[in-house]
Design an enzyme around this catalytic site. Structure first.
Site, PDB file in Angstrom:
ATOM      1  N   GLY A   8       0.847  -1.199   0.000  1.00  0.00           N
ATOM      2  CA  GLY A   8       0.000   0.000   0.000  1.00  0.00           C
ATOM      3  C   GLY A   8       0.874   1.239   0.000  1.00  0.00           C
ATOM      4  O   GLY A   8       1.583   1.499   0.982  1.00  0.00           O
ATOM      5  N   TRP A  12       0.046   6.613   4.311  1.00  0.00           N
ATOM      6  CA  TRP A  12       0.584   5.956   5.508  1.00  0.00           C
ATOM      7  C   TRP A  12       1.617   4.888   5.143  1.00  0.00           C
ATOM      8  O   TRP A  12       2.665   4.781   5.784  1.00  0.00           O
ATOM      9  CB  TRP A  12      -0.556   5.395   6.336  1.00  0.00           C
ATOM     10  N   ARG A  32      -0.308   0.165  -6.351  1.00  0.00           N
ATOM     11  CA  ARG A  32      -1.273  -0.459  -7.270  1.00  0.00           C
ATOM     12  C   ARG A  32      -1.003  -0.093  -8.721  1.00  0.00           C
ATOM     13  O   ARG A  32      -1.193  -0.870  -9.626  1.00  0.00           O
ATOM     14  CB  ARG A  32      -2.680   0.011  -6.895  1.00  0.00           C
ATOM     15  N   LYS A 106      -6.773   1.199   9.913  1.00  0.00           N
ATOM     16  CA  LYS A 106      -7.672   1.464  11.044  1.00  0.00           C
ATOM     17  C   LYS A 106      -9.123   1.357  10.596  1.00  0.00           C
ATOM     18  O   LYS A 106      -9.670   2.303  10.027  1.00  0.00           O
ATOM     19  CB  LYS A 106      -7.394   2.873  11.597  1.00  0.00           C
ATOM     20  N   SER A 139      -0.607   9.445  14.701  1.00  0.00           N
ATOM     21  CA  SER A 139       0.511   9.480  13.752  1.00  0.00           C
ATOM     22  C   SER A 139       0.050   9.890  12.358  1.00  0.00           C
ATOM     23  O   SER A 139      -0.209   9.036  11.514  1.00  0.00           O
ATOM     24  CB  SER A 139       1.137   8.087  13.692  1.00  0.00           C
ATOM     25  N   ALA A 141       0.557  10.800   8.693  1.00  0.00           N
ATOM     26  CA  ALA A 141       1.631  10.510   7.730  1.00  0.00           C
ATOM     27  C   ALA A 141       2.414  11.778   7.379  1.00  0.00           C
ATOM     28  O   ALA A 141       3.636  11.740   7.221  1.00  0.00           O
ATOM     29  CB  ALA A 141       1.006   9.918   6.472  1.00  0.00           C
ATOM     30  N   LYS A 192     -12.005   5.772  16.749  1.00  0.00           N
ATOM     31  CA  LYS A 192     -11.764   7.230  16.883  1.00  0.00           C
ATOM     32  C   LYS A 192     -12.127   7.969  15.594  1.00  0.00           C
ATOM     33  O   LYS A 192     -12.424   9.162  15.615  1.00  0.00           O
ATOM     34  CB  LYS A 192     -10.336   7.524  17.329  1.00  0.00           C
ATOM     35  N   THR A 249      -6.685  13.002  15.815  1.00  0.00           N
ATOM     36  CA  THR A 249      -7.567  12.933  14.646  1.00  0.00           C
ATOM     37  C   THR A 249      -8.681  13.980  14.730  1.00  0.00           C
ATOM     38  O   THR A 249      -9.115  14.506  13.703  1.00  0.00           O
ATOM     39  CB  THR A 249      -8.138  11.505  14.491  1.00  0.00           C
ATOM     40  N   SER A 255      -6.252  15.359   9.279  1.00  0.00           N
ATOM     41  CA  SER A 255      -7.157  14.209   9.322  1.00  0.00           C
ATOM     42  C   SER A 255      -8.199  14.257   8.210  1.00  0.00           C
ATOM     43  O   SER A 255      -8.953  15.224   8.076  1.00  0.00           O
ATOM     44  CB  SER A 255      -7.888  14.149  10.676  1.00  0.00           C
ATOM     45  N   ASN A 257     -10.718  12.227   8.137  1.00  0.00           N
ATOM     46  CA  ASN A 257     -12.018  12.052   8.784  1.00  0.00           C
ATOM     47  C   ASN A 257     -12.536  13.392   9.304  1.00  0.00           C
ATOM     48  O   ASN A 257     -13.701  13.731   9.112  1.00  0.00           O
ATOM     49  CB  ASN A 257     -11.897  11.016   9.905  1.00  0.00           C
TER      50      ASN A 257
HETATM   51  N1  LIG Z   1      -2.708   8.728   6.483  1.00  0.00           N
HETATM   52  C1  LIG Z   1      -2.410   8.606   7.766  1.00  0.00           C
HETATM   53  O1  LIG Z   1      -1.863   9.540   8.379  1.00  0.00           O
HETATM   54  C2  LIG Z   1      -2.722   7.342   8.496  1.00  0.00           C
HETATM   55  C3  LIG Z   1      -3.499   6.353   7.928  1.00  0.00           C
HETATM   56  N2  LIG Z   1      -3.751   5.219   8.642  1.00  0.00           N
HETATM   57  C4  LIG Z   1      -4.534   4.136   8.066  1.00  0.00           C
HETATM   58  O2  LIG Z   1      -3.810   3.547   6.992  1.00  0.00           O
HETATM   59  C5  LIG Z   1      -4.715   2.987   6.044  1.00  0.00           C
HETATM   60  C6  LIG Z   1      -4.353   3.494   4.654  1.00  0.00           C
HETATM   61  O3  LIG Z   1      -4.541   4.881   4.684  1.00  0.00           O
HETATM   62  P1  LIG Z   1      -3.737   5.909   3.792  1.00  0.00           P
HETATM   63  O4  LIG Z   1      -2.421   5.415   3.377  1.00  0.00           O
HETATM   64  O5  LIG Z   1      -3.772   7.184   4.517  1.00  0.00           O
HETATM   65  O6  LIG Z   1      -4.719   5.990   2.553  1.00  0.00           O
HETATM   66  P2  LIG Z   1      -4.550   6.769   1.200  1.00  0.00           P
HETATM   67  O7  LIG Z   1      -5.890   7.148   0.739  1.00  0.00           O
HETATM   68  O8  LIG Z   1      -3.498   7.822   1.343  1.00  0.00           O
HETATM   69  O9  LIG Z   1      -3.951   5.644   0.221  1.00  0.00           O
HETATM   70  C7  LIG Z   1      -4.618   4.450   0.027  1.00  0.00           C
HETATM   71  C8  LIG Z   1      -3.727   3.527  -0.805  1.00  0.00           C
HETATM   72  O10 LIG Z   1      -4.399   2.273  -0.940  1.00  0.00           O
HETATM   73  C9  LIG Z   1      -4.512   1.965  -2.313  1.00  0.00           C
HETATM   74  N3  LIG Z   1      -5.765   1.278  -2.537  1.00  0.00           N
HETATM   75  C10 LIG Z   1      -6.999   1.786  -2.571  1.00  0.00           C
HETATM   76  N4  LIG Z   1      -7.906   0.837  -2.835  1.00  0.00           N
HETATM   77  C11 LIG Z   1      -7.207  -0.311  -2.967  1.00  0.00           C
HETATM   78  C12 LIG Z   1      -7.556  -1.637  -3.267  1.00  0.00           C
HETATM   79  N5  LIG Z   1      -8.811  -1.995  -3.483  1.00  0.00           N
HETATM   80  N6  LIG Z   1      -6.577  -2.567  -3.318  1.00  0.00           N
HETATM   81  C13 LIG Z   1      -5.310  -2.223  -3.098  1.00  0.00           C
HETATM   82  N7  LIG Z   1      -4.915  -0.969  -2.833  1.00  0.00           N
HETATM   83  C14 LIG Z   1      -5.853  -0.032  -2.757  1.00  0.00           C
HETATM   84  C15 LIG Z   1      -4.455   3.284  -3.046  1.00  0.00           C
HETATM   85  O11 LIG Z   1      -3.974   3.098  -4.361  1.00  0.00           O
HETATM   86  C16 LIG Z   1      -3.441   4.049  -2.194  1.00  0.00           C
HETATM   87  O12 LIG Z   1      -2.142   3.693  -2.539  1.00  0.00           O
HETATM   88  C17 LIG Z   1      -6.128   3.401   6.495  1.00  0.00           C
HETATM   89  O13 LIG Z   1      -6.718   2.334   7.171  1.00  0.00           O
HETATM   90  C18 LIG Z   1      -5.856   4.557   7.470  1.00  0.00           C
HETATM   91  O14 LIG Z   1      -6.851   4.637   8.471  1.00  0.00           O
HETATM   92  C19 LIG Z   1      -3.259   5.023   9.897  1.00  0.00           C
HETATM   93  C20 LIG Z   1      -2.482   5.981  10.488  1.00  0.00           C
HETATM   94  C21 LIG Z   1      -2.155   7.215   9.846  1.00  0.00           C
HETATM   95  O1  LIG Z   2      -5.173   7.775  11.966  1.00  0.00           O
HETATM   96  C1  LIG Z   2      -4.691   8.855  11.680  1.00  0.00           C
HETATM   97  C2  LIG Z   2      -3.742   9.575  12.543  1.00  0.00           C
HETATM   98  O2  LIG Z   2      -3.335   8.796  13.636  1.00  0.00           O
HETATM   99  C3  LIG Z   2      -5.082   9.502  10.394  1.00  0.00           C
HETATM  100  O3  LIG Z   2      -6.397   9.863  10.467  1.00  0.00           O
HETATM  101  P1  LIG Z   2      -7.235  10.185   9.127  1.00  0.00           P
HETATM  102  O4  LIG Z   2      -7.458   8.861   8.449  1.00  0.00           O
HETATM  103  O5  LIG Z   2      -8.480  10.822   9.610  1.00  0.00           O
HETATM  104  O6  LIG Z   2      -6.384  11.112   8.297  1.00  0.00           O
END
Ligand SMILES: NC(=O)C1=CN([C@@H]2O[C@H](COP(=O)(O)OP(=O)(O)OC[C@H]3O[C@@H](n4cnc5c(N)ncnc54)[C@H](O)[C@@H]3O)[C@@H](O)[C@H]2O)C=CC1
Ligand SMILES: O=C(CO)COP(=O)(O)O
Length: 355
Positions: A8, A12, A32, A106, A139, A141, A192, A249, A255, A257
């Site tokens: 991914g 994050w 992807r 998450k 955290s 990203a 959250k 968040t 965030s 969300n």
């Molecule tokens: N962004 C952040 O600061 C944080 C995010 N998270 C969690 O990490 C997870 C990913 O979030 P982000 O990286 O922020 O999301 P994002 O929206 O920035 O990126 C999502 C990624 O997943 C890929 N993707 C989407 N649909 C897909 C599918 N069907 N199959 C395979 N890949 C797919 C997209 O191409 C992209 O690379 C979430 O559960 C989020 O809650 C946790 C902590 C911090």
């Molecule tokens: O989980 C997160 C920070 O710890 C990121 O939250 P969001 O998915 O709302 O951006």
């Protein structure tokens, strides 16, 4: 130096790949789309997800799942929750030896109402995994990729493996704790996001700090209530994956969300909001799952329930707040004490945010 596949390449996954590369591990990042993998390899950027960041040149990206997993000892899953069911069997088909599986996503699956570690257990055969570890906590990203001070928690049923993962990630900017309560750590991180939607909505409606403090405090109470019913240690919700992540968040413009909630509060429709975001807003599906869980377990979750109506039944956000303010009278201490009563035997040796 460990060999790690990061599955991914969103915000994050990329930020965590930076932490691992800074720690001199060999990192293969699965994206992807080929163009995104090419961008990461050639210009060392991932502009769509982390526009300002220059990536370490040692991060190798690929759009081939098989290539990313070749020789990996640890697999870090960072796709949106909704993609897990699809991507896990593909990963399983390409693994040739047991690996440590870490997930940093998450959410809770609607309908099955499963945590991500439960989905992993179902989709990756036991013979191909040494352990499952969750990484969670406050955290964003955007800040992690700038190497700003950040703390997270890792949790697993296997404490030695949690400590192994702690060692993979920990550095002077990224401090990693352990916590033996995996249920609590996963649920805190997922739930959250619901309250963050509410906090954004409250800000979007023009309400002030009092309203937001109320949402955080009463939101934490309902997160802990559901979590405790599901077997979590209530003390986990006072830790990084609980109050820590709730605060970051609900109060940060980073965030997604919070931002989605804010747009809803300003009158935009859900479809429009999600389209504009272009990134995952986990709280929407998690609200659906938590609403189902609360019903099933007969747990009171008033904030989740009104948000569910705003998201899925076109309830007006202002009316949702009015309904929350007009609820029946409650004694605060009695309510919080009920979290502990008969549901969990407190034993301070069971949950340690150590180091
Ligand atoms: N962004 C952040 O600061 C944080 C995010 N998270 C969690 O990490 C997870 C990913 O979030 P982000 O990286 O922020 O999301 P994002 O929206 O920035 O990126 C999502 C990624 O997943 C890929 N993707 C989407 N649909 C897909 C599918 N069907 N199959 C395979 N890949 C797919 C997209 O191409 C992209 O690379 C979430 O559960 C989020 O809650 C946790 C902590 C911090
Ligand atoms: O989980 C997160 C920070 O710890 C990121 O939250 P969001 O998915 O709302 O951006």
């Amino acid at each position: 130096m460990a060999k790690i596949a990061v599955i991914g390449a969103g915000s994050w996954g990329t930020a965590l790949a930076i932490v691992l590369a800074d720690n001199q591990h060999s990192v293969k990042l699965w994206a992807r789309r080929k163009e995104q993998a090419d961008e990461i390899n050639i210009t060392h950027t991932n502009k769509r997800y982390l526009p300002e960041i220059e990536l370490p040149e040692t991060i190798i990206a690929t759009d081939s799942l098989g290539e990313s997993l070749e020789g990996a000892e640890t697999v870090l899953l960072v796709t949106p929750t909704k993609a897990m069911r699809d991507v896990l069997p593909e990963i399983a088909s390409k693994l040739t030896k047991p690996v440590t599986i870490v997930h940093a996503s998450k959410g809770i699956e609607p309908d099955t109402l499963k945590r991500i570690s439960e989905v992993i257990k179902e989709e990756i055969p036991e013979s191909l995994r040494k352990s499952i570890v969750v990484l969670s906590g406050p955290s964003h990203a955007e800040e992690v990729s700038l190497r700003q001070p950040t703390t997270v928690t890792v949790s697993s049923d296997d404490q030695e493996e949690a400590e192994y993962v702690q060692d993979l990630f920990i550095n002077q900017n990224f401090r990693v704790y352990t916590n033996t309560d995996m249920i609590g750590v996963e649920l805190g991180g997922a739930l959250k996001n619901i309250i963050a939607l509410g906090a954004g909505m409250s800000d979007g409606l023009g309400y002030g700090d009092n309203a937001k403090a109320a949402l955080l405090t009463r939101g934490l109470a309902e997160i802990a209530r559901l979590g405790t019913y599901m077997g979590a240690n209530p003390l986990t919700f006072a830790g990084l994956s609980g109050i820590g992540d709730l605060v970051v968040t609900c109060t940060s413009v980073h965030s997604r969300n919070w931002r989605a909630g804010n747009m809803l509060g300003k009158g935009q429709k859900l479809d429009e909001v999600l389209e504009n975001m272009g990134m995952v807003v986990e709280g929407v599906r998690t609200t659906k799952a938590a609403h189902q869980l609360a019903k099933q377990q007969d747990v009171e979750m008033p904030i989740t329930n009104v948000l569910y109506d705003v998201l899925f039944n076109e309830k007006n956000p202002k009316q949702a707040v009015d309904e929350l303010m007009r609820r029946g009278k409650t004694d605060e201490v009695e309510d919080l004490t009920s979290l502990f009563a008969g549901r969990f035997v407190l034993d301070s040796s069971e949950t340690s945010e150590s180091q």
